[in-house]
Design an enzyme around this catalytic site. Structure first.
Site, PDB file in Angstrom:
ATOM      1  CE  LYS A  70      -1.794   1.623   4.025  1.00 37.90           C
ATOM      2  NZ  LYS A  70      -1.490   3.045   4.281  1.00 37.90           N
ATOM      3  CG  ASP A 121       2.855   1.515   9.509  1.00 38.25           C
ATOM      4  OD1 ASP A 121       2.407   2.421  10.233  1.00 38.25           O
ATOM      5  OD2 ASP A 121       3.191   1.683   8.324  1.00 38.25           O
ATOM      6  CB  CYS A 170      -5.575  10.890  11.213  1.00 41.91           C
ATOM      7  SG  CYS A 170      -4.053   9.992  11.370  1.00 41.91           S
ATOM      8  NE  ARG A 220      -6.851   4.219   5.355  1.00 39.48           N
ATOM      9  CZ  ARG A 220      -5.900   4.565   6.211  1.00 39.48           C
ATOM     10  NH1 ARG A 220      -6.173   4.647   7.483  1.00 39.48           N
ATOM     11  NH2 ARG A 220      -4.689   4.861   5.807  1.00 39.48           N
TER      12      ARG A 220
HETATM   13  N1  EPU Z   1       6.113  14.623  10.729  1.00 30.68           N
HETATM   14  C1  EPU Z   1       6.266  15.925  11.119  1.00 30.68           C
HETATM   15  N2  EPU Z   1       6.337  16.860  10.155  1.00 30.68           N
HETATM   16  C2  EPU Z   1       6.250  16.575   8.835  1.00 30.68           C
HETATM   17  C3  EPU Z   1       6.095  15.230   8.444  1.00 30.68           C
HETATM   18  C4  EPU Z   1       6.028  14.259   9.420  1.00 30.68           C
HETATM   19  O1  EPU Z   1       6.331  16.229  12.309  1.00 30.68           O
HETATM   20  O2  EPU Z   1       6.310  17.499   8.009  1.00 30.68           O
HETATM   21  C5  EPU Z   1       5.994  13.578  11.775  1.00 30.68           C
HETATM   22  C6  EPU Z   1       4.593  12.941  11.748  1.00 30.68           C
HETATM   23  O3  EPU Z   1       3.666  13.720  12.425  1.00 30.68           O
HETATM   24  C7  EPU Z   1       4.859  11.618  12.398  1.00 30.68           C
HETATM   25  C8  EPU Z   1       6.277  11.274  11.919  1.00 30.68           C
HETATM   26  O4  EPU Z   1       6.854  12.509  11.497  1.00 30.68           O
HETATM   27  O5  EPU Z   1       4.832  11.745  13.777  1.00 30.68           O
HETATM   28  C9  EPU Z   1       6.317  10.273  10.785  1.00 30.68           C
HETATM   29  O6  EPU Z   1       5.625  10.781   9.671  1.00 30.68           O
HETATM   30  P1  EPU Z   1       5.975  10.400   8.179  1.00 30.68           P
HETATM   31  O7  EPU Z   1       5.862  11.650   7.357  1.00 30.68           O
HETATM   32  O8  EPU Z   1       7.253   9.649   8.134  1.00 30.68           O
HETATM   33  O9  EPU Z   1       4.796   9.426   7.823  1.00 30.68           O
HETATM   34  P2  EPU Z   1       3.780   9.499   6.602  1.00 30.68           P
HETATM   35  O10 EPU Z   1       4.501   9.705   5.323  1.00 30.68           O
HETATM   36  O11 EPU Z   1       2.658  10.405   6.929  1.00 30.68           O
HETATM   37  C10 EPU Z   1       3.962   6.928   6.143  1.00 30.68           C
HETATM   38  C11 EPU Z   1       3.011   5.783   6.012  1.00 30.68           C
HETATM   39  C12 EPU Z   1       2.441   5.442   7.387  1.00 30.68           C
HETATM   40  C13 EPU Z   1       3.603   5.076   8.301  1.00 30.68           C
HETATM   41  C14 EPU Z   1       4.606   6.232   8.361  1.00 30.68           C
HETATM   42  C15 EPU Z   1       5.831   5.939   9.184  1.00 30.68           C
HETATM   43  C16 EPU Z   1       2.146   6.097   3.781  1.00 30.68           C
HETATM   44  C17 EPU Z   1       1.006   6.422   2.903  1.00 30.68           C
HETATM   45  N3  EPU Z   1       1.938   6.149   5.100  1.00 30.68           N
HETATM   46  O12 EPU Z   1       3.200   8.021   6.646  1.00 30.68           O
HETATM   47  O13 EPU Z   1       1.601   4.309   7.202  1.00 30.68           O
HETATM   48  O14 EPU Z   1       3.128   4.813   9.593  1.00 30.68           O
HETATM   49  O15 EPU Z   1       5.029   6.563   7.016  1.00 30.68           O
HETATM   50  O16 EPU Z   1       6.463   4.803   8.732  1.00 30.68           O
HETATM   51  O17 EPU Z   1       3.221   5.755   3.318  1.00 30.68           O
HETATM   52  C18 EPU Z   1      -0.124   2.815   7.722  1.00 30.68           C
HETATM   53  O18 EPU Z   1       0.134   2.230   6.651  1.00 30.68           O
HETATM   54  O19 EPU Z   1      -0.905   2.329   8.586  1.00 30.68           O
HETATM   55  C19 EPU Z   1       0.490   4.115   7.982  1.00 30.68           C
HETATM   56  C20 EPU Z   1       0.032   4.970   8.894  1.00 30.68           C
END
Ligand code: EPU
Length: 423
Positions: free
Chosen positions: A22, A310, A118, A402
């Site tokens: 995903k 995750d 979220c 999802r």
């Molecule tokens: N963060 C910030 N500022 C930013 C971006 C991120 O503070 O500008 C923080 C977030 O709030 C969070 C942490 O950094 O606390 C990690 O966020 P990240 O941006 O790495 O995660 P993401 O890209 O939003 C993806 C996956 C998530 C997975 C995370 C961490 C996708 C679509 N989603 O999210 O997947 O948990 O990386 O590995 O790739 C899931 O599949 O259940 C899921 C939540």
């Protein structure tokens, strides 16, 4: 509302085939907008989030041919595309933000109404925006204060960008934008997840020049144009990890096919510490929870290659029945213990204090009505339901839809006593 009814099941046995990832396919689908030419994506999992991303691409003006029966999606966007992502789609899926870079490059503007935080955390995107600004975009700060990203750029240019935290989404947005920027971009403290490598491989096949994906420094030399491509998505490491826990918690014996063990080193190490036998064979990865007693271990989530956030809730499900106490520390998301209340409803007796959860372990759990509070927490309560006495009724299963393709069918084929009740 649809529900899962889970009954205590014996040890799970058999073979399971892991679907495409995903979290790899979502950025790859977003990146199809970087070319007007046709892109063919294979091994696409049939998931609600994939449907939302396809709807978003369509709403933006792309032609999307979705054949999820054959796990294949083709996208083409030869004409003009719109710069505004509809809020009704963005609010369904935060990963919609991944189209930011492509919209800027194609239209000179990107407008996205941000959903609030979220269930698992606030999830800000200041790092994505910091990256785009460094590449030459301007962001309307007044609109941003109202929760609307309104970014503009006549042209993007290479830059050196340091991420304060190795955000997966920020890394993906910046790689996509930098691929067609003028000059060279160096991204430091980049996320190193396998999904980043898959995105870079996909973009490189399209003609991008990206080096270092999978390390903390990624170098992107901008190119003029990207072209048509066909790509197989990597297997879903979190789905694979969930089925590994499934074998462990039910004291079963499961052969997992289409899994890349090197993507799950931290999870495999922790399962072995718990006494789970894991063997890589030519056919796949054999996971046996029936050879040794299950014992506790401590876990701390970290960005890749650390233990994945995750997998935190599915792994905690295992620790509730392992012998001895465990501590789980969640460092990636600030609110990812929502499942603890659900586990405790089943008798897990877990206490949380800030980022820490203390799991007493060795519990005989009892089925109860529980909620899938987020996607992974949903899978975790199903896993507990398989070993709890009596019946567990899991509601809000749209979260599970999802991210787990054919979850019930795959579990049933392994001998699980689970049914889906659609209202
Ligand atoms: N963060 C910030 N500022 C930013 C971006 C991120 O503070 O500008 C923080 C977030 O709030 C969070 C942490 O950094 O606390 C990690 O966020 P990240 O941006 O790495 O995660 P993401 O890209 O939003 C993806 C996956 C998530 C997975 C995370 C961490 C996708 C679509 N989603 O999210 O997947 O948990 O990386 O590995 O790739 C899931 O599949 O259940 C899921 C939540």
């Amino acid at each position: 509302m649809a529900k899962f009814i889970v009954e205590k099941s014996g040890p799970l046995h058999g073979t399971v085939e892991i679907s495409g990832s995903k979290n790899a396919v979502l950025p790859i689908l977003a990146a199809t907008l970087l070319t007007e030419e046709r892109c063919i994506i294979k091994d696409v999992p049939g998931l609600r989030d994939v449907d939302v991303m396809c709807d978003l691409l369509t709403a933006l003006g792309a032609t999307v041919e979705k054949d999820l029966y054959n796990n294949r999606v083709e996208v083409e966007s030869p004409g003009e595309i719109h710069y505004e992502a509809p809020f009704d789609l963005v609010k369904k899926m935060r990963a919609s933000i991944l189209v930011l870079g492509a919209l800027l490059l194609r239209t000179g503007r990107a407008v996205i109404h941000l959903p609030g935080g979220c269930a698992i955390g606030e999830r800000p995107i200041e790092l994505h925006l910091k990256g785009l600004k460094a590449l030459g975009a301007t962001i309307d700060e007044e609109q941003l204060a109202k929760g609307i990203v309104d970014a503009k750029a006549d042209e993007l240019h290479g830059a050196t960008i340091y991420l304060d935290f190795p955000s997966v989404g920020a890394t993906e947005v910046i790689i996509m934008a930098a691929s067609l920027a003028k000059g060279t971009t160096v991204l430091e403290n980049a996320a190193q997840e396998p999904e980043i490598v898959d995105l870079a491989n996909y973009l490189n096949k399209m003609g991008a020049k990206i080096k270092g994906a999978g390390t903390d420094t990624i170098k992107i030399e901008g190119v003029e144009k990207l072209k048509s491509v066909s790509h197989h998505v990597i297997p879903d490491r979190i789905e694979a990890g969930t089925f590994m826990v499934c074998a462990a918690i039910t004291k079963g014996d499961i052969l997992i096919k289409n899994m890349v063990p090197s993507h799950l080193k931290a999870v495999i190490a922790k399962l072995r510490e718990c006494g789970v036998d894991i063997e890589t064979t030519e056919d796949g990865v054999r996971v046996r929870g029936n050879l040794n007693p299950l014992v506790s271990t401590d876990v701390k989530t970290l960005p890749y290659p650390g233990f994945p956030t995750d997998m935190q809730s599915p792994f905690m499900a295992l620790l509730t029945v392992a012998k001895g106490p465990s501590v789980v520390i969640e460092t990636v998301f600030e609110n990812r213990f929502m499942h603890v209340a659900e586990f405790n409803r089943m008798g897990a007796g877990i206490r949380t204090e800030g980022k820490c959860a203390i799991i007493p372990g060795d519990k005989q759990l009892k089925g109860a009505p529980v909620i899938a509070t987020d996607l992974r927490a949903g899978a975790a309560v199903v896993l507990i339901g398989l070993v709890a006495e009596g019946q567990t009724e899991v509601s809000q299963i749209y979260h599970i839809d999802r991210g787990y393709e054919k979850f019930v069918d795959k579990l049933k084929a392994l001998g699980a006593n689970i049914t889906r009740v659609d209202d």
